[in-house]
Write a protein that holds these residues in place. Structure first.
Motif, PDB file in Angstrom:
ATOM      1  N   THR A  32       0.838  -1.211   0.000  1.00 43.86           N
ATOM      2  CA  THR A  32       0.000   0.000   0.000  1.00 43.86           C
ATOM      3  C   THR A  32       0.875   1.265   0.000  1.00 43.86           C
ATOM      4  O   THR A  32       0.525   2.255  -0.627  1.00 43.86           O
ATOM      5  CB  THR A  32      -0.982  -0.013   1.191  1.00 43.86           C
ATOM      6  OG1 THR A  32      -0.308  -0.506   2.354  1.00 43.86           O
ATOM      7  CG2 THR A  32      -2.171  -0.890   0.905  1.00 43.86           C
ATOM      8  N   GLY A  33       2.029   1.207   0.659  1.00 42.84           N
ATOM      9  CA  GLY A  33       2.948   2.358   0.665  1.00 42.84           C
ATOM     10  C   GLY A  33       3.440   2.660  -0.759  1.00 42.84           C
ATOM     11  O   GLY A  33       3.413   3.810  -1.204  1.00 42.84           O
ATOM     12  N   LEU A  36       0.616   4.095  -2.877  1.00 44.80           N
ATOM     13  CA  LEU A  36       0.333   5.501  -2.549  1.00 44.80           C
ATOM     14  C   LEU A  36       1.425   6.428  -3.076  1.00 44.80           C
ATOM     15  O   LEU A  36       1.143   7.491  -3.635  1.00 44.80           O
ATOM     16  CB  LEU A  36       0.174   5.665  -1.033  1.00 44.80           C
ATOM     17  CG  LEU A  36      -1.092   5.034  -0.438  1.00 44.80           C
ATOM     18  CD1 LEU A  36      -0.998   4.928   1.079  1.00 44.80           C
ATOM     19  CD2 LEU A  36      -2.330   5.850  -0.833  1.00 44.80           C
ATOM     20  N   ARG A  37       2.705   5.999  -2.933  1.00 40.30           N
ATOM     21  CA  ARG A  37       3.809   6.844  -3.442  1.00 40.30           C
ATOM     22  C   ARG A  37       3.688   7.019  -4.957  1.00 40.30           C
ATOM     23  O   ARG A  37       3.963   8.088  -5.498  1.00 40.30           O
ATOM     24  CB  ARG A  37       5.175   6.236  -3.080  1.00 40.30           C
ATOM     25  CG  ARG A  37       5.629   6.607  -1.665  1.00 40.30           C
ATOM     26  CD  ARG A  37       7.029   6.101  -1.359  1.00 40.30           C
ATOM     27  NE  ARG A  37       7.047   4.661  -1.189  1.00 40.30           N
ATOM     28  CZ  ARG A  37       6.701   4.019  -0.070  1.00 40.30           C
ATOM     29  NH1 ARG A  37       6.323   4.706   0.979  1.00 40.30           N
ATOM     30  NH2 ARG A  37       6.756   2.713   0.001  1.00 40.30           N
ATOM     31  N   ILE A  54       0.580  11.340   4.513  1.00 37.20           N
ATOM     32  CA  ILE A  54       1.799  10.513   4.515  1.00 37.20           C
ATOM     33  C   ILE A  54       3.000  11.339   4.987  1.00 37.20           C
ATOM     34  O   ILE A  54       3.815  10.871   5.779  1.00 37.20           O
ATOM     35  CB  ILE A  54       2.026   9.913   3.105  1.00 37.20           C
ATOM     36  CG1 ILE A  54       0.898   8.920   2.814  1.00 37.20           C
ATOM     37  CG2 ILE A  54       3.395   9.249   2.997  1.00 37.20           C
ATOM     38  CD1 ILE A  54       0.863   8.388   1.415  1.00 37.20           C
ATOM     39  N   VAL A  60      -3.258   6.645   6.533  1.00 33.87           N
ATOM     40  CA  VAL A  60      -4.324   7.009   5.594  1.00 33.87           C
ATOM     41  C   VAL A  60      -5.608   6.306   6.079  1.00 33.87           C
ATOM     42  O   VAL A  60      -5.538   5.176   6.581  1.00 33.87           O
ATOM     43  CB  VAL A  60      -3.900   6.552   4.174  1.00 33.87           C
ATOM     44  CG1 VAL A  60      -5.024   6.685   3.171  1.00 33.87           C
ATOM     45  CG2 VAL A  60      -2.650   7.323   3.723  1.00 33.87           C
ATOM     46  N   ILE A  65      -7.757   2.935   2.041  1.00 40.78           N
ATOM     47  CA  ILE A  65      -6.850   1.791   1.883  1.00 40.78           C
ATOM     48  C   ILE A  65      -7.623   0.558   1.400  1.00 40.78           C
ATOM     49  O   ILE A  65      -7.189  -0.162   0.498  1.00 40.78           O
ATOM     50  CB  ILE A  65      -6.143   1.484   3.227  1.00 40.78           C
ATOM     51  CG1 ILE A  65      -5.246   2.644   3.654  1.00 40.78           C
ATOM     52  CG2 ILE A  65      -5.357   0.176   3.165  1.00 40.78           C
ATOM     53  CD1 ILE A  65      -4.039   2.895   2.786  1.00 40.78           C
ATOM     54  N   ARG A 145       5.279   8.077  12.907  1.00 38.10           N
ATOM     55  CA  ARG A 145       4.978   6.763  12.322  1.00 38.10           C
ATOM     56  C   ARG A 145       5.119   5.656  13.373  1.00 38.10           C
ATOM     57  O   ARG A 145       4.360   4.702  13.377  1.00 38.10           O
ATOM     58  CB  ARG A 145       5.884   6.513  11.113  1.00 38.10           C
ATOM     59  CG  ARG A 145       5.468   7.387   9.936  1.00 38.10           C
ATOM     60  CD  ARG A 145       6.511   7.450   8.871  1.00 38.10           C
ATOM     61  NE  ARG A 145       6.632   6.220   8.139  1.00 38.10           N
ATOM     62  CZ  ARG A 145       7.706   5.865   7.461  1.00 38.10           C
ATOM     63  NH1 ARG A 145       8.759   6.662   7.433  1.00 38.10           N
ATOM     64  NH2 ARG A 145       7.743   4.728   6.812  1.00 38.10           N
TER      65      ARG A 145
HETATM   66  P1  AMP Z   1       5.096   2.313   4.033  1.00 37.13           P
HETATM   67  O1  AMP Z   1       5.893   2.476   2.798  1.00 37.13           O
HETATM   68  O2  AMP Z   1       4.368   0.980   4.090  1.00 37.13           O
HETATM   69  O3  AMP Z   1       5.875   2.591   5.286  1.00 37.13           O
HETATM   70  O4  AMP Z   1       3.946   3.425   3.994  1.00 37.13           O
HETATM   71  C1  AMP Z   1       4.230   4.819   3.941  1.00 37.13           C
HETATM   72  C2  AMP Z   1       3.038   5.600   4.433  1.00 37.13           C
HETATM   73  O5  AMP Z   1       1.888   5.333   3.611  1.00 37.13           O
HETATM   74  C3  AMP Z   1       2.572   5.278   5.845  1.00 37.13           C
HETATM   75  O6  AMP Z   1       3.307   5.982   6.831  1.00 37.13           O
HETATM   76  C4  AMP Z   1       1.108   5.725   5.792  1.00 37.13           C
HETATM   77  O7  AMP Z   1       0.993   7.131   5.830  1.00 37.13           O
HETATM   78  C5  AMP Z   1       0.697   5.280   4.399  1.00 37.13           C
HETATM   79  N1  AMP Z   1       0.198   3.883   4.402  1.00 37.13           N
HETATM   80  C6  AMP Z   1       0.751   2.813   3.755  1.00 37.13           C
HETATM   81  N2  AMP Z   1       0.041   1.697   3.964  1.00 37.13           N
HETATM   82  C7  AMP Z   1      -0.998   2.050   4.765  1.00 37.13           C
HETATM   83  C8  AMP Z   1      -2.089   1.336   5.357  1.00 37.13           C
HETATM   84  N3  AMP Z   1      -2.237   0.022   5.162  1.00 37.13           N
HETATM   85  N4  AMP Z   1      -2.949   2.031   6.139  1.00 37.13           N
HETATM   86  C9  AMP Z   1      -2.815   3.357   6.335  1.00 37.13           C
HETATM   87  N5  AMP Z   1      -1.814   4.093   5.830  1.00 37.13           N
HETATM   88  C10 AMP Z   1      -0.901   3.455   5.041  1.00 37.13           C
END
Ligand code: AMP
Length: 192
Positions: A32-33, A36-37, A54, A60, A65, A145
């Motif tokens: 999911t990260g 979103l990126r 983020i 989020v 999600i 985080r």
């Molecule tokens: P990550 O790369 O998985 O550390 O995600 C980076 C950021 O994306 C997180 O700090 C959240 O802001 C958002 N994010 C990613 N996955 C999720 C999720 N499953 N639920 C909520 N926010 C998410």
């Protein structure tokens, strides 16, 4: 179908180990990260809506999600299974995933919990900030985080522990050594 969740604090090595797992077992990576990126870099409506959340290190909202995951899963017609990375991050998300997979006659086989001490997590994330230029890898956001992880994500581990699906893996050591530990667990769930 082998559906695996890789779980752990920010900086635990979920992304790195996921890449090795998808290669070895032919799984479909759902981070999911990363999704979103990508939305942010393409400046989509979803990207515009989630960018500041983020950057502040907050989670989020679950409904956003869940829609992403539902859409991605429905787009894939052939796979050996899914590798969920950075999802589910709340108990609500975990319940939604369970409902979604049940509807499709699937389930989560195993949750790999990468265990890494806090000091090591912080130093890995600061190093990543230099190498990958992630806007959320700065001291202030990292702390937020971790708070989100402690308050909202740790209960997800308990959710799967109660189902006997949680496997604790020592996340310290070389990438190869950690992968060997994970392989020895995931390999047990393979059906010929
Ligand atoms: P990550 O790369 O998985 O550390 O995600 C980076 C950021 O994306 C997180 O700090 C959240 O802001 C958002 N994010 C990613 N996955 C999720 C999720 N499953 N639920 C909520 N926010 C998410």
């Amino acid at each position: 179908m082998l559906n695996v969740i890789i779980f752990g604090a920010p900086g635990a090595g979920k992304g790195t180990q996921s890449k090795l797992l998808i290669e070895k077992y032919g799984l479909t990576h759902l981070s999911t990260g990363d999704i979103l990126r990508n939305e942010i870099s393409e400046n989509t409506e979803l990207g515009q809506h989630t960018k500041s959340i983020i950057e502040q290190g907050k989670l989020v909202p679950d409904d956003v999600i869940c829609k992403i995951i539902e859409k991605k899963i429905s787009e894939i017609t052939e796979t050996n299974g899914f590798m969920f990375d950075g999802f589910p991050r709340t108990v609500n998300q975990a319940k939604m995933l369970e409902d979604l997979l049940t509807k499709m006659n699937m389930s989560v086989a195993v949750v790999i919990n990468l265990d890494v001490p806090r000091e090591e997590l912080v130093s890995r994330m600061l190093l990543r900030a230099k190498n990958e230029d992630r806007p959320d890898d700065n001291v202030e956001t990292i702390n937020k985080r971790f708070d989100e992880y402690e308050n909202k994500t740790v209960p997800v581990a308990d959710f799967y522990r109660l189902q006997n699906k949680l496997s604790e893996i020592n996340g310290l050591g070389s990438i190869e050594d950690i992968f060997k530990r994970i392989e020895s667990v995931v390999g047990k769930y393979l059906i010929d």
